[in-house]
Design a protein around this motif. Structure first.
Motif, PDB file in Angstrom:
ATOM      1  N   ALA A 149      35.801 -25.619  60.117  1.00 13.28           N
ATOM      2  CA  ALA A 149      34.524 -25.190  60.718  1.00 13.28           C
ATOM      3  C   ALA A 149      33.403 -25.272  59.696  1.00 13.28           C
ATOM      4  CB  ALA A 149      34.655 -23.772  61.263  1.00 13.28           C
ATOM      5  N   GLN A 150      33.739 -24.972  58.437  1.00 13.64           N
ATOM      6  CA  GLN A 150      32.704 -25.005  57.392  1.00 13.64           C
ATOM      7  C   GLN A 150      32.321 -26.448  57.035  1.00 13.64           C
ATOM      8  OE1 GLN A 150      30.886 -22.378  56.275  1.00 13.64           O
ATOM      9  NE2 GLN A 150      31.978 -21.312  57.903  1.00 13.64           N
ATOM     10  N   ILE A 151      33.292 -27.367  57.058  1.00 13.98           N
ATOM     11  CA  ILE A 151      32.954 -28.793  56.820  1.00 13.98           C
ATOM     12  C   ILE A 151      31.953 -29.235  57.888  1.00 13.98           C
ATOM     13  CG2 ILE A 151      33.791 -31.185  56.897  1.00 13.98           C
ATOM     14  CD1 ILE A 151      36.496 -30.248  55.945  1.00 13.98           C
ATOM     15  N   GLY A 219      36.012 -40.046  60.095  1.00 20.12           N
ATOM     16  CA  GLY A 219      34.826 -40.505  60.833  1.00 20.12           C
ATOM     17  C   GLY A 219      33.657 -39.519  60.841  1.00 20.12           C
ATOM     18  N   PRO A 220      33.859 -38.242  61.261  1.00 21.02           N
ATOM     19  CA  PRO A 220      32.727 -37.322  61.325  1.00 21.02           C
ATOM     20  C   PRO A 220      32.067 -37.105  59.954  1.00 21.02           C
ATOM     21  CG  PRO A 220      34.554 -36.482  62.646  1.00 21.02           C
ATOM     22  CD  PRO A 220      35.072 -37.677  61.909  1.00 21.02           C
ATOM     23  N   THR A 221      32.883 -37.031  58.883  1.00 19.11           N
ATOM     24  CA  THR A 221      32.300 -36.845  57.540  1.00 19.11           C
ATOM     25  C   THR A 221      31.616 -38.128  57.075  1.00 19.11           C
ATOM     26  OG1 THR A 221      34.110 -35.311  57.084  1.00 19.11           O
ATOM     27  CG2 THR A 221      32.796 -35.988  55.200  1.00 19.11           C
ATOM     28  N   MET A 222      32.190 -39.273  57.409  1.00 18.88           N
ATOM     29  CA  MET A 222      31.547 -40.557  57.053  1.00 18.88           C
ATOM     30  C   MET A 222      30.159 -40.640  57.690  1.00 18.88           C
ATOM     31  SD  MET A 222      34.857 -42.965  57.642  1.00 18.88           S
ATOM     32  CE  MET A 222      34.214 -44.512  57.036  1.00 18.88           C
ATOM     33  N   ASN A 223      30.082 -40.234  58.952  1.00 20.81           N
ATOM     34  CA  ASN A 223      28.771 -40.258  59.637  1.00 20.81           C
ATOM     35  C   ASN A 223      27.783 -39.315  58.961  1.00 20.81           C
ATOM     36  OD1 ASN A 223      29.476 -42.155  61.467  1.00 20.81           O
ATOM     37  ND2 ASN A 223      29.741 -40.756  63.206  1.00 20.81           N
ATOM     38  N   ALA A 224      28.264 -38.141  58.558  1.00 22.16           N
ATOM     39  CA  ALA A 224      27.370 -37.181  57.884  1.00 22.16           C
ATOM     40  C   ALA A 224      26.852 -37.781  56.579  1.00 22.16           C
ATOM     41  CB  ALA A 224      28.108 -35.865  57.629  1.00 22.16           C
ATOM     42  N   PHE A 225      27.740 -38.452  55.825  1.00 21.10           N
ATOM     43  CA  PHE A 225      27.302 -39.080  54.565  1.00 21.10           C
ATOM     44  C   PHE A 225      26.323 -40.226  54.833  1.00 21.10           C
ATOM     45  CE2 PHE A 225      30.577 -36.675  52.317  1.00 21.10           C
ATOM     46  CZ  PHE A 225      29.916 -36.402  51.127  1.00 21.10           C
ATOM     47  N   ASP A 226      26.561 -40.996  55.900  1.00 17.82           N
ATOM     48  CA  ASP A 226      25.619 -42.081  56.241  1.00 17.82           C
ATOM     49  C   ASP A 226      24.236 -41.488  56.514  1.00 17.82           C
ATOM     50  OD1 ASP A 226      27.651 -43.873  56.012  1.00 17.82           O
ATOM     51  OD2 ASP A 226      27.938 -44.197  58.170  1.00 17.82           O
ATOM     52  N   ALA A 227      24.209 -40.387  57.304  1.00 18.12           N
ATOM     53  CA  ALA A 227      22.921 -39.760  57.645  1.00 18.12           C
ATOM     54  C   ALA A 227      22.270 -39.167  56.399  1.00 18.12           C
ATOM     55  CB  ALA A 227      23.137 -38.675  58.716  1.00 18.12           C
ATOM     56  N   ALA A 228      23.077 -38.500  55.560  1.00 19.69           N
ATOM     57  CA  ALA A 228      22.534 -37.883  54.339  1.00 19.69           C
ATOM     58  C   ALA A 228      21.977 -38.954  53.410  1.00 19.69           C
ATOM     59  CB  ALA A 228      23.627 -37.071  53.638  1.00 19.69           C
ATOM     60  N   ALA A 229      22.677 -40.087  53.311  1.00 20.49           N
ATOM     61  CA  ALA A 229      22.233 -41.165  52.406  1.00 20.49           C
ATOM     62  C   ALA A 229      20.856 -41.673  52.805  1.00 20.49           C
ATOM     63  CB  ALA A 229      23.254 -42.301  52.410  1.00 20.49           C
ATOM     64  N   LYS A 230      20.591 -41.711  54.120  1.00 24.67           N
ATOM     65  CA  LYS A 230      19.284 -42.203  54.590  1.00 24.67           C
ATOM     66  C   LYS A 230      18.148 -41.336  54.064  1.00 24.67           C
ATOM     67  CE  LYS A 230      20.729 -44.688  58.649  1.00 24.67           C
ATOM     68  NZ  LYS A 230      21.544 -44.305  59.767  1.00 24.67           N
ATOM     69  N   ASP A 236      23.853 -34.224  47.418  1.00 31.57           N
ATOM     70  CA  ASP A 236      23.793 -32.795  47.803  1.00 31.57           C
ATOM     71  C   ASP A 236      24.937 -32.455  48.752  1.00 31.57           C
ATOM     72  OD1 ASP A 236      21.474 -32.821  46.386  1.00 31.57           O
ATOM     73  OD2 ASP A 236      20.136 -32.637  48.107  1.00 31.57           O
ATOM     74  N   LEU A 237      25.165 -33.340  49.724  1.00 32.17           N
ATOM     75  CA  LEU A 237      26.245 -33.096  50.687  1.00 32.17           C
ATOM     76  C   LEU A 237      27.586 -33.058  49.958  1.00 32.17           C
ATOM     77  CD1 LEU A 237      27.498 -32.795  53.485  1.00 32.17           C
ATOM     78  CD2 LEU A 237      27.227 -35.261  53.840  1.00 32.17           C
ATOM     79  N   PHE A 238      27.806 -34.012  49.053  1.00 28.28           N
ATOM     80  CA  PHE A 238      29.062 -34.042  48.306  1.00 28.28           C
ATOM     81  C   PHE A 238      29.243 -32.728  47.540  1.00 28.28           C
ATOM     82  CE2 PHE A 238      32.066 -34.807  44.983  1.00 28.28           C
ATOM     83  CZ  PHE A 238      33.041 -35.565  45.614  1.00 28.28           C
ATOM     84  N   ARG A 239      28.177 -32.270  46.862  1.00 31.25           N
ATOM     85  CA  ARG A 239      28.296 -31.044  46.050  1.00 31.25           C
ATOM     86  C   ARG A 239      28.598 -29.825  46.906  1.00 31.25           C
ATOM     87  NH1 ARG A 239      23.913 -32.788  42.155  1.00 31.25           N
ATOM     88  NH2 ARG A 239      25.139 -33.987  40.681  1.00 31.25           N
ATOM     89  N   GLU A 240      27.954 -29.757  48.089  1.00 29.92           N
ATOM     90  CA  GLU A 240      28.217 -28.598  48.978  1.00 29.92           C
ATOM     91  C   GLU A 240      29.661 -28.601  49.456  1.00 29.92           C
ATOM     92  OE1 GLU A 240      25.898 -26.595  52.039  1.00 29.92           O
ATOM     93  OE2 GLU A 240      24.323 -28.067  51.656  1.00 29.92           O
ATOM     94  N   LEU A 241      30.137 -29.793  49.834  1.00 26.82           N
ATOM     95  CA  LEU A 241      31.531 -29.876  50.301  1.00 26.82           C
ATOM     96  C   LEU A 241      32.505 -29.599  49.166  1.00 26.82           C
ATOM     97  CD1 LEU A 241      31.352 -32.963  52.718  1.00 26.82           C
ATOM     98  CD2 LEU A 241      31.568 -30.564  53.347  1.00 26.82           C
ATOM     99  N   GLU A 242      32.177 -30.108  47.985  1.00 24.07           N
ATOM    100  CA  GLU A 242      33.046 -29.893  46.822  1.00 24.07           C
ATOM    101  C   GLU A 242      33.152 -28.391  46.517  1.00 24.07           C
ATOM    102  OE1 GLU A 242      31.488 -31.263  43.053  1.00 24.07           O
ATOM    103  OE2 GLU A 242      33.443 -32.148  42.599  1.00 24.07           O
ATOM    104  N   ALA A 243      32.024 -27.691  46.574  1.00 23.62           N
ATOM    105  CA  ALA A 243      32.030 -26.241  46.315  1.00 23.62           C
ATOM    106  C   ALA A 243      32.896 -25.528  47.354  1.00 23.62           C
ATOM    107  CB  ALA A 243      30.599 -25.698  46.342  1.00 23.62           C
ATOM    108  N   LEU A 244      32.776 -25.961  48.605  1.00 22.41           N
ATOM    109  CA  LEU A 244      33.598 -25.367  49.676  1.00 22.41           C
ATOM    110  C   LEU A 244      35.087 -25.597  49.411  1.00 22.41           C
ATOM    111  CD1 LEU A 244      33.992 -24.244  52.637  1.00 22.41           C
ATOM    112  CD2 LEU A 244      33.820 -26.628  53.391  1.00 22.41           C
ATOM    113  N   PHE A 245      35.469 -26.849  49.127  1.00 23.08           N
ATOM    114  CA  PHE A 245      36.886 -27.182  48.927  1.00 23.08           C
ATOM    115  C   PHE A 245      37.434 -26.426  47.706  1.00 23.08           C
ATOM    116  CE2 PHE A 245      38.056 -31.137  51.527  1.00 23.08           C
ATOM    117  CZ  PHE A 245      37.021 -30.984  52.427  1.00 23.08           C
ATOM    118  N   LEU A 246      36.640 -26.324  46.653  1.00 21.25           N
ATOM    119  CA  LEU A 246      37.103 -25.606  45.451  1.00 21.25           C
ATOM    120  C   LEU A 246      37.301 -24.125  45.764  1.00 21.25           C
ATOM    121  CD1 LEU A 246      34.812 -27.314  42.798  1.00 21.25           C
ATOM    122  CD2 LEU A 246      37.325 -27.298  42.762  1.00 21.25           C
ATOM    123  N   ARG A 247      36.360 -23.570  46.526  1.00 27.84           N
ATOM    124  CA  ARG A 247      36.426 -22.145  46.885  1.00 27.84           C
ATOM    125  C   ARG A 247      37.652 -21.849  47.750  1.00 27.84           C
ATOM    126  NH1 ARG A 247      31.416 -22.029  48.881  1.00 27.84           N
ATOM    127  NH2 ARG A 247      31.929 -21.864  51.080  1.00 27.84           N
TER     128      ARG A 247
END
Ligand SMILES: C[S@@+](CC[C@H](N)C(=O)[O-])C[C@H]1O[C@@H](n2cnc3c(N)ncnc32)[C@H](O)[C@@H]1O
Length: 270
Positions: A149-151, A219-230, A236-247
């Motif tokens: 849910a957090q991803i 797929g859903p995360t790939m789309n989010a990265f495509d949108a973020a890259a634009k 920023d998206l990578f860092r937020e997800l990385e912080a979540l996964f580490l936590r």
């Protein structure tokens, strides 16, 4: 092309599925599967639950909207020499050629929840289940504090709003919605029950590397990265997800990842 199919054919969900095998097997062990039982595994992916169902002796049909995952599932079946499970393409919103009341058990673990038209999906699952049989769904829960849910929540903040009328898959994680959909399909309220349970993502590398797997293959995360890259926001998206996964990581061994995620298990007695 159907956008639902395109989303899941993007990337390679088998890479994520490999981290979910143990939980898939543990869940199937709780389903009361007996030899010869006819099981439909809907939104089956490459068989994380369909293959354990077959190993327990069920006659299993896996249905998924994607060609690549159906092919991957059939390859696994061949490698394992299983003769009581096969995979074919199909859409949970319209199971067309599958006959009424032809399965003892319909299982859909994080599968049918991703199809559009949730009322049609509930109706189709009930239609193909024999009277006295069951439907079991696993659905992620919106706003839950655990991983999935957090991803989706983090990713949504980087993605343009969905089109008008879009119904979020996460609505399948809300009991009132589930009740509304299955009662509309003709099931009595007292035949629908709920349990919260845990799935675990097990990965033999670091949490950061697991984020990279999601970024590259889900797929859903790939789309989010495509949108973020634009918008120049992919880092920023990578860092937020990385912080979540580490936590969320509970692995005791350095360099490995074990992350729990809560889901809603729905059982419908048909
Ligand atoms: C998160 S994956 C889960 C796969 C599998 N159940 C598992 O546990 O590994 C979601 C699956 O639902 C499938 N799916 C999405 N929409 C679908 C639809 N309309 N009909 C059938 N399958 C669908 C996707 O192709 C994908 O394989």
């Amino acid at each position: 092309m159907n956008p639902n199919k395109a989303l899941w054919e993007k990337g390679d969900f088998t890479r994520i599925a490999q981290t979910m095998r143990e939980s898939g097997e543990a869940l199937v062990a709780k389903l009361g599967i007996t030899k010869g039982m006819k099981v439909l595994d809907l939104g089956c992916g490459d068989g994380t639950t369909a293959i354990p169902e077959a190993r327990l002796g069920a006659e299993v049909l896996g249905v998924d909207i994607t060609k690549n995952l159906v092919d991957a599932g059939n390859r696994r079946v061949k490698e394992l020499n299983l003769t009581n499970v096969r995979f074919q393409e199909g859409d949970a919103t319209n199971l067309g050629d599958l006959k009424d009341q032809s399965f003892d058990l319909v299982v859909s673990i994080f599968g049918a929840m991703f199809a559009p038209k949730p009322f049609d999906v509930a109706k189709e699952m009930v239609r193909v289940t024999r009277r006295g049989g069951r439907v079991v769904m696993g659905n992620w829960i919106p706003n839950d504090p655990t991983l999935v849910a957090q991803i989706l929540k983090i990713s949504a903040a980087y993605t343009p709003p969905p089109p008008e009328g879009f119904i979020s898959p996460m609505t399948w994680g809300v009991e009132t919605n589930v009740i509304e959909r299955f009662t509309a399909a003709g099931v009595a309220r007292d035949k629908i029950s709920f349990v919260r349970d845990t799935y675990r993502f097990e990965f033999a590398h670091t949490p950061s590397e697991l984020v990279t797997e999601f970024r590259s293959y889900y797929g859903p995360t790939m789309n989010a990265f495509d949108a973020a890259a634009k918008n120049g926001k992919a880092t920023d998206l990578f860092r937020e997800l990385e912080a979540l996964f580490l936590r969320c990581n509970e692995s005791r061994s350095a360099g490995a990842t074990s992350i729990p995620a809560t889901y809603l298990r729905v059982t419908v007695a048909v």
